[in-house]
Each structure stands twice: as structure tokens, then as C-alpha cells.
Write a protein that holds these residues in place. Structure first.
Motif, mmCIF file in Angstrom:
data_model
loop_
_atom_site.group_PDB
_atom_site.id
_atom_site.type_symbol
_atom_site.label_atom_id
_atom_site.label_comp_id
_atom_site.label_asym_id
_atom_site.label_seq_id
_atom_site.Cartn_x
_atom_site.Cartn_y
_atom_site.Cartn_z
ATOM 1 N N LYS A 116 0.817 -1.206 0.000
ATOM 2 C CA LYS A 116 0.000 0.000 0.000
ATOM 3 C C LYS A 116 0.852 1.257 0.000
ATOM 4 O O LYS A 116 0.441 2.278 -0.537
ATOM 5 C CB LYS A 116 -1.027 0.004 1.129
ATOM 6 C CG LYS A 116 -0.518 0.103 2.528
ATOM 7 C CD LYS A 116 -1.705 0.072 3.486
ATOM 8 C CE LYS A 116 -1.305 -0.246 4.888
ATOM 9 N NZ LYS A 116 -2.475 -0.408 5.753
ATOM 10 N N THR A 117 2.056 1.196 0.538
ATOM 11 C CA THR A 117 2.944 2.357 0.523
ATOM 12 C C THR A 117 3.318 2.731 -0.901
ATOM 13 O O THR A 117 3.170 3.881 -1.310
ATOM 14 C CB THR A 117 4.219 2.078 1.348
ATOM 15 O OG1 THR A 117 3.843 1.773 2.679
ATOM 16 C CG2 THR A 117 5.147 3.277 1.331
ATOM 17 N N GLN A 137 14.215 3.796 0.308
ATOM 18 C CA GLN A 137 15.545 3.195 0.374
ATOM 19 C C GLN A 137 15.528 1.721 0.010
ATOM 20 O O GLN A 137 16.051 0.860 0.720
ATOM 21 C CB GLN A 137 16.172 3.424 1.755
ATOM 22 C CG GLN A 137 16.378 4.899 2.054
ATOM 23 C CD GLN A 137 16.901 5.161 3.453
ATOM 24 O OE1 GLN A 137 16.868 4.303 4.317
ATOM 25 N NE2 GLN A 137 17.392 6.375 3.657
ATOM 26 N N ILE A 138 14.861 1.431 -1.117
ATOM 27 C CA ILE A 138 14.853 0.088 -1.700
ATOM 28 C C ILE A 138 15.185 0.242 -3.176
ATOM 29 O O ILE A 138 15.128 1.345 -3.722
ATOM 30 C CB ILE A 138 13.488 -0.625 -1.511
ATOM 31 C CG1 ILE A 138 12.339 0.185 -2.128
ATOM 32 C CG2 ILE A 138 13.221 -0.900 -0.032
ATOM 33 C CD1 ILE A 138 10.983 -0.503 -2.070
ATOM 34 N N ARG A 146 6.817 -4.572 -6.031
ATOM 35 C CA ARG A 146 5.755 -4.287 -5.066
ATOM 36 C C ARG A 146 4.533 -3.690 -5.748
ATOM 37 O O ARG A 146 3.391 -4.004 -5.389
ATOM 38 C CB ARG A 146 6.260 -3.363 -3.959
ATOM 39 C CG ARG A 146 7.234 -4.058 -3.025
ATOM 40 C CD ARG A 146 7.756 -3.137 -1.957
ATOM 41 N NE ARG A 146 8.764 -3.800 -1.152
ATOM 42 C CZ ARG A 146 9.298 -3.286 -0.052
ATOM 43 N NH1 ARG A 146 8.906 -2.099 0.385
ATOM 44 N NH2 ARG A 146 10.212 -3.947 0.612
ATOM 45 N N LEU A 147 4.762 -2.817 -6.731
ATOM 46 C CA LEU A 147 3.638 -2.277 -7.503
ATOM 47 C C LEU A 147 2.903 -3.406 -8.220
ATOM 48 O O LEU A 147 1.667 -3.469 -8.203
ATOM 49 C CB LEU A 147 4.127 -1.237 -8.516
ATOM 50 C CG LEU A 147 4.434 0.152 -7.976
ATOM 51 C CD1 LEU A 147 5.160 0.982 -9.034
ATOM 52 C CD2 LEU A 147 3.164 0.850 -7.535
ATOM 53 N N GLY A 150 1.084 -5.593 -5.651
ATOM 54 C CA GLY A 150 -0.031 -4.837 -5.089
ATOM 55 C C GLY A 150 -1.190 -4.761 -6.072
ATOM 56 O O GLY A 150 -2.354 -4.936 -5.698
ATOM 57 N N ARG A 151 -0.867 -4.508 -7.349
ATOM 58 C CA ARG A 151 -1.914 -4.484 -8.395
ATOM 59 C C ARG A 151 -2.591 -5.844 -8.516
ATOM 60 O O ARG A 151 -3.808 -5.927 -8.682
ATOM 61 C CB ARG A 151 -1.300 -4.093 -9.739
ATOM 62 C CG ARG A 151 -0.914 -2.657 -9.866
ATOM 63 C CD ARG A 151 -0.401 -2.383 -11.287
ATOM 64 N NE ARG A 151 0.416 -1.215 -11.317
ATOM 65 C CZ ARG A 151 1.703 -1.176 -11.659
ATOM 66 N NH1 ARG A 151 2.341 -2.264 -12.027
ATOM 67 N NH2 ARG A 151 2.370 -0.048 -11.654
ATOM 68 N N GLN A 152 -1.774 -6.915 -8.455
ATOM 69 C CA GLN A 152 -2.341 -8.263 -8.548
ATOM 70 C C GLN A 152 -3.302 -8.536 -7.392
ATOM 71 O O GLN A 152 -4.388 -9.095 -7.602
ATOM 72 C CB GLN A 152 -1.223 -9.311 -8.550
ATOM 73 C CG GLN A 152 -0.433 -9.348 -9.833
ATOM 74 C CD GLN A 152 0.799 -10.248 -9.748
ATOM 75 O OE1 GLN A 152 1.287 -10.561 -8.663
ATOM 76 N NE2 GLN A 152 1.294 -10.657 -10.904
#
Length: 164
Positions: A116-117, A137-138, A146-147, A150-152
Motif C-alpha cells: 500500500k505504501t 531506500q529500496i 511491489r507495484l 499490489g496491483r495483482q
């Protein structure tokens, strides 16, 4: 390095006026509660006053504030009392412009924090992947992954929510 904040008191007020709404939205996505989001936002500005760091420019300051806020939210989520808390009856409900927006907001809030971030920073705050990478910082590939995940998760929830 030039000191971006010359007079801490006035500049903190200016920073608050400039960034508080954005930081509050990010905290709300993390924490899901207006009161907790307000507290995390307040704590972030307190840290700004206490630390009085030197910034290269406004973008550097903005990234620092977002990073401090996300760390504050993570700390808050990890506290033992928060895991045992119960939602109060009559607590202030989430609001949105339309029922569809409210449903999407609830789905985003239900995502794990790391998804969600990045979803919020990318879609709601219009940050590019490179900036999100610096703020959190990744690596950029971690942000993209993560995008994607998160979308999935959102897609699965949306498909499961539709009547057949």
C-alpha cells in the motif's frame, strides 16, 4: 552544502503548510485511522524540529519527511497495544468522493504495508519509481515488484467482489 532551513521555527511552519496534507494522506493509508494518521504526522514534524537536518533543496526535504513518516507508521503498527486494540463503535468512517473511490480506498488500506505504501506514492502522490526507490531506500526493481504484486492483489479482490 547550503542550509535549506534558515530559521527553524518559521521554516517548520512553512513545511507544515506545504507537506502536512500529503503526509497525512500517506499516514492514513498506512494506519487506516484518522487519529493515528494525525499523530504520526505530528510526530514527523516534531522530529523535523528536533533534528533540524540540512536539506539540499525542497525535494530532499520532502523525501526526508516521507521517509520519517513511513518509519513512524511502521513503528506504530508494530507496537503490541495496536495489535490488541479494538475498533470503537461510532468511530469516524472513511470518506471518499464516490462509492467506487471508497471501495478502492478500503481495498488499498487492506493491502500489506509494503504494497500500500508504493501504491499510494505512485498513484495518489504521482511519484515516479525512481523517487519511491530513494524515499523508501529500496531498489527500483523492488518498487516495481511491489507495484506489480499490489496491483495483482487489488485485481484479485476486485474480481472476487464482482457479482457473477
Amino acid at each position: 552544502m547550503q542550509r535549506f532551513m534558515s530559521r527553524p521555527g518559521n521554516d517548520v511552519i512553512k513545511s507544515y503548510e506545504t507537506y502536512s496534507k500529503m503526509l497525512f494522506r500517506i499516514a492514513l493509508v498506512h494506519l487506516g485511522s484518522r487519529q493515528d494518521a494525525e499523530e504520526a504526522t505530528q510526530d514527523t514534524f516534531i522530529k523535523l524540529m528536533e533534528k533540524a537536518p540540512e536539506f539540499k533543496d525542497a525535494e530532499h526535504q520532502k523525501a526526508w519527511l516521507i521517509r520519517v513518516l513511513t518509519n513512524t507508521c511502521k513503528t506504530s503498527l508494530g507496537r503490541g497495544w495496536r495489535k490488541r486494540e479494538r475498533k470503537l463503535e461510532g468511530a469516524e468512517p472513511l470518506t471518499a468522493d464516490s462509492p467506487e473511490d471508497l471501495a478502492m480506498l478500503q481495498l488499498v488500506l487492506a493491502l500489506p504495508v509494503k504494497y500500500k505504501t508504493v501504491i499510494h506514492l505512485y498513484y495518489y502522490e504521482d511519484y515516479p519509481v525512481q523517487e519511491i526507490s530513494k524515499i523508501l531506500q529500496i531498489s527500483e526493481s523492488a518498487v516495481k515488484m511491489r507495484l506489480k504484486r499490489g496491483r495483482q492483489l487489488l485485481k484479485l479482490e476486485l474480481e472476487g467482489a464482482e457479482p457473477e
